[in-house]
Every structure is written in structure tokens, then in C-alpha cells.
Write a protein that holds these residues in place. Structure first.
Motif, mmCIF file in Angstrom:
data_model
loop_
_atom_site.group_PDB
_atom_site.id
_atom_site.type_symbol
_atom_site.label_atom_id
_atom_site.label_comp_id
_atom_site.label_asym_id
_atom_site.label_seq_id
_atom_site.Cartn_x
_atom_site.Cartn_y
_atom_site.Cartn_z
ATOM 1 N N GLY A 46 66.191 62.648 28.016
ATOM 2 C CA GLY A 46 67.382 62.539 29.399
ATOM 3 C C GLY A 46 66.594 61.695 30.449
ATOM 4 O O GLY A 46 67.586 61.326 31.209
ATOM 5 N N ALA A 47 66.024 62.547 30.578
ATOM 6 C CA ALA A 47 64.686 62.596 32.291
ATOM 7 C C ALA A 47 64.935 60.710 32.020
ATOM 8 O O ALA A 47 65.146 59.975 32.946
ATOM 9 C CB ALA A 47 64.099 62.316 32.213
ATOM 10 N N SER A 49 66.265 58.208 30.161
ATOM 11 C CA SER A 49 67.842 57.622 30.946
ATOM 12 C C SER A 49 68.167 57.260 31.983
ATOM 13 O O SER A 49 68.516 56.872 32.829
ATOM 14 C CB SER A 49 68.521 57.625 29.339
ATOM 15 O OG SER A 49 69.141 59.195 29.859
ATOM 16 N N ARG A 50 68.370 58.576 33.125
ATOM 17 C CA ARG A 50 68.400 59.072 34.037
ATOM 18 C C ARG A 50 67.520 58.569 34.967
ATOM 19 O O ARG A 50 68.134 57.388 35.534
ATOM 20 C CB ARG A 50 68.437 60.463 34.315
ATOM 21 C CG ARG A 50 69.521 61.156 33.993
ATOM 22 C CD ARG A 50 69.652 62.745 34.602
ATOM 23 N NE ARG A 50 68.164 62.978 34.724
ATOM 24 C CZ ARG A 50 67.921 63.978 33.259
ATOM 25 N NH1 ARG A 50 68.788 64.347 32.613
ATOM 26 N NH2 ARG A 50 67.120 64.552 34.143
ATOM 27 N N VAL A 51 66.307 57.842 34.572
ATOM 28 C CA VAL A 51 65.362 56.942 35.461
ATOM 29 C C VAL A 51 65.624 55.435 35.223
ATOM 30 O O VAL A 51 66.140 53.992 35.924
ATOM 31 C CB VAL A 51 63.972 57.202 35.110
ATOM 32 C CG1 VAL A 51 62.742 55.950 35.624
ATOM 33 C CG2 VAL A 51 63.395 58.490 35.956
ATOM 34 N N GLN A 52 66.049 55.004 33.891
ATOM 35 C CA GLN A 52 66.655 53.694 33.427
ATOM 36 C C GLN A 52 67.875 53.342 34.177
ATOM 37 O O GLN A 52 67.918 52.216 34.447
ATOM 38 C CB GLN A 52 66.494 53.662 32.112
ATOM 39 C CG GLN A 52 64.711 53.384 31.514
ATOM 40 C CD GLN A 52 65.353 53.255 30.037
ATOM 41 O OE1 GLN A 52 65.983 53.383 28.836
ATOM 42 N NE2 GLN A 52 64.117 52.317 29.302
ATOM 43 N N GLU A 53 68.933 54.246 34.276
ATOM 44 C CA GLU A 53 70.460 53.829 34.784
ATOM 45 C C GLU A 53 70.245 53.722 36.232
ATOM 46 O O GLU A 53 70.666 52.845 36.737
ATOM 47 C CB GLU A 53 70.613 55.105 34.839
ATOM 48 C CG GLU A 53 71.513 55.222 33.014
ATOM 49 C CD GLU A 53 72.363 56.710 33.020
ATOM 50 O OE1 GLU A 53 72.709 57.439 33.781
ATOM 51 O OE2 GLU A 53 72.825 57.227 32.142
ATOM 52 N N GLU A 54 69.022 54.377 36.712
ATOM 53 C CA GLU A 54 69.024 54.077 37.894
ATOM 54 C C GLU A 54 68.531 53.270 39.230
ATOM 55 O O GLU A 54 68.575 52.604 39.786
ATOM 56 C CB GLU A 54 68.229 56.235 38.909
ATOM 57 C CG GLU A 54 69.495 56.749 38.959
ATOM 58 C CD GLU A 54 68.693 58.161 39.303
ATOM 59 O OE1 GLU A 54 67.923 57.937 40.577
ATOM 60 O OE2 GLU A 54 68.931 59.504 39.339
#
Length: 125
Positions: A46-47, A49-54
Motif C-alpha cells: 500500500g505504501a 502504491s501510494r508513493v507511485q501514485e503521488e
């Protein structure tokens, strides 16, 4: 090798844990360990994927080795900063360039008096 652990060490830790926990509590401990490992994996994914999204497309352009704090050697950084060539590379007229004369006399600290106070910058913080 798993982060400094060899397979033999992991097996030895498992055997010792099985002996200490005992056969009655071993299934519950294994279930807890499995749940914890799954939750940890989900958290890390999850962390990530959040970094990749941001970060978006820019994440692939990041040079992670350059950002590694273990590579920083203060002596090397200072040496490179002092030995950096500060001459401009732009096309400056040759007639206006001057040669810096090295200082041969030491700097002397100036003393100030009440008649001549030191300079003060009221905009400085």
C-alpha cells in the motif's frame, strides 16, 4: 541469503522457537506469524502504491543510488566543492577577464569602538 540471515540460521531460530513455545501453542503462534506477515506485506504494498501514485511517471526517473545517504562522505563533498572550477563557461570577452591575485598578507581583524560601531543590517534575521 535473507538480509544477513542464512537458511541455516532461520531454521535454527524456528526450531528453538518451536521448542520454547511448545506443541500446544505452536499452531496459534504460526497463525499469528502468518497474519502479521500478511498485514506487513499489505502495508508495504500500500505504501509503495501510494508513493507511485503521488510521484507518477517521475518515480522511474529517480536515481536512488544518488539519494543513498551512505554514499555521502563530508571530506569528499568539501574537497569537490573547494576544487570546483568556478570560471564561467559562457562566452565572455577576453579583455574584461581579470586574474585573481593570491593574498599574501594575512587578514587582520578590525576592532570597533563606540564612535565607529560595526555595520548592522536591520533586515538580517
Amino acid at each position: 541469503m535473507f538480509g544477513g540471515f542464512t537458511i541455516e540460521k532461520i531454521i535454527m531460530i524456528g526450531v528453538i522457537a518451536a521448542i520454547l513455545i511448545g506443541p500446544e501453542r505452536l499452531p496459534h503462534a504460526a497463525e499469528w506469524l502468518g497474519r502479521t506477515a500478511r498485514k506487513t506485506r499489505e502495508y508495504v504494498q500500500g505504501a509503495r502504491s501510494r508513493v507511485q501514485e503521488e510521484m507518477g511517471e517521475e518515480l522511474g526517473d529517480v536515481d536512488w543510488k544518488k539519494l543513498d545517504p551512505r554514499q555521502y562522505d563530508p571530506r569528499r563533498i568539501i574537497r569537490e566543492a573547494l576544487l570546483d572550477d568556478d570560471t564561467p563557461t559562457s562566452a565572455a570577452p577576453a579583455a574584461s577577464t581579470s586574474v585573481a591575485i593570491p593574498r599574501t598578507t594575512p587578514l587582520v581583524a578590525k576592532t570597533f569602538s563606540s564612535e565607529e560601531p560595526p555595520p548592522f543590517d536591520d533586515e538580517a534575521t
